[in-house]
Write an enzyme that holds these catalytic residues in place. Structure first.
Site, short mmCIF file in Angstrom:
data_model
loop_
_atom_site.label_atom_id
_atom_site.label_comp_id
_atom_site.label_asym_id
_atom_site.label_seq_id
_atom_site.Cartn_x
_atom_site.Cartn_y
_atom_site.Cartn_z
N GLU A 158 49.62 79.95 56.77
CA GLU A 158 50.84 80.42 57.01
C GLU A 158 51.96 79.36 56.53
OE1 GLU A 158 52.92 81.47 61.37
OE2 GLU A 158 50.90 80.84 61.56
N LEU A 159 53.09 79.89 56.05
CA LEU A 159 53.79 78.76 55.26
C LEU A 159 54.58 77.99 56.38
CD1 LEU A 159 55.25 78.11 52.54
CD2 LEU A 159 56.90 79.96 52.95
N ASP A 160 54.61 76.79 56.01
CA ASP A 160 55.17 75.45 56.80
C ASP A 160 54.93 75.66 58.31
OD1 ASP A 160 56.59 74.38 54.52
OD2 ASP A 160 58.22 76.10 54.65
N ALA A 161 53.68 76.11 58.49
CA ALA A 161 53.45 76.13 60.07
C ALA A 161 52.14 75.63 60.45
CB ALA A 161 53.47 77.96 60.45
N LEU A 205 63.79 74.89 59.43
CA LEU A 205 63.20 76.09 59.57
C LEU A 205 62.76 76.27 61.07
CD1 LEU A 205 60.67 75.54 56.72
CD2 LEU A 205 62.64 77.28 56.76
#
Length: 283
Positions: A226-229, A196
């Site tokens: 915030e997805l995967d952040a 990612l």
């Protein structure tokens, strides 16, 4: 393992913080066995983590907090003190893939991870026998794609019922809703592959193989809206070559995910991770 009190501090940097804290503990006979400090040159924020032998102090944890509070107020500290003799309660969540869950259960079983695991939650029933073999309750909470709110309502109820300090997503393949991200800030830990944001969606290893990538890895981070952040706790990579098949890459990727997640969870359990905006200070 030697029982210690872990003091973590974040505050505006200024002269005298370390001296004041050191004088406080020395005045009470406190034996500092580990000390970490960091001053952020950009934000002017100071971070500290001290471990003090519990048996060297003449009072208990609650009295320590009461006596230290005036110093914390004087320096505008965000702070906490934990007792290594009171392990954190960690709920593990998984879906169908077992590698991260199995690794964490093994490390817990062998006492490599100092925590209590009151239960495991999964949206599938596949891993029940594996979890129950360890003597840990297993909760199967199915997901209705048309009503995911009910799934997370039940998950939240289980977390509250077991008074969990930490939630670890050991390859749990559902997106945590914003309200739970807000409720459990700095308490939910996730692991994902390192592709990612380059290779989003299904079959990232196949996408990476088609591009001829030479490094694969994993990222352990706190969950945010915030997805995967979210703030990163730990990362690692492993080199691959044109000789590696997609199956090789998947196998190597799982190895990295396991080790990175375990290191991240261990750092969290030992209060080594201090949040600093969307970053972390890891002592």
């Amino acid at each position: 393992m030697e029982r210690v009190y872990r003091l973590t501090i974040s505050c505006p940097d200024r002269v005298g913080i370390v001296a004041k804290v050191g004088q406080f503990f020395s005045a009470h006979g406190g034996w500092i066995v580990e000390a970490n400090h960091y001053s952020d040159p950009v934000t002017g924020r100071f971070f500290m983590r001290h471990c003090i032998r519990a048996d060297s102090l003449p009072f208990d944890l609650e009295t320590l907090k009461e006596n230290f509070a005036p110093i914390a107020e004087e320096f505008g500290m965000s702070w906490q003190v934990s007792d290594s003799g009171a392990p954190k309660k960690v709920i593990l969540m998984a879906s169908k893939q077992s590698h991260c869950l199995v690794d964490l259960l093994h490390r817990w079983h062998s006492k490599e991870l100092n925590c209590d695991i009151p239960c495991v939650i999964s949206n599938h029933d596949d891993l029940r026998s594996l979890v129950e073999w360890h003597g840990i309750p297993f909760f199967h909470v199915p997901v209705d794609k048309d009503n995911k709110a009910e799934h997370f309502r039940r998950v939240n109820a289980i977390v509250e019922e077991h008074a969990a300090d930490t939630i670890v997503l050991a390859r749990y393949m559902q997106i945590i809703p914003p309200e739970l991200c807000t409720k459990y800030v700095g308490q939910v830990i996730n692991i994902h592959h390192s592709f990612l944001p380059s290779f989003v969606g299904a079959k990232p290893y196949h996408q990476a193989a088609e591009r001829g990538v030479k490094l694969i890895g994993a990222t352990c981070h706190y969950v945010t809206q915030e997805l995967d952040a979210g703030p990163i706790i730990d990362q690692d990579v492993i080199r691959i070559s044109h000789n590696d098949t997609v199956e090789d890459m998947v196998r190597l990727g799982k190895d990295v995910e396991k080790s990175v997640l375990a290191r991240g969870v261990r750092s969290h359990l030992e209060d080594r991770v201090l949040l600093h905006g969307n970053k972390t200070i890891v002592f």
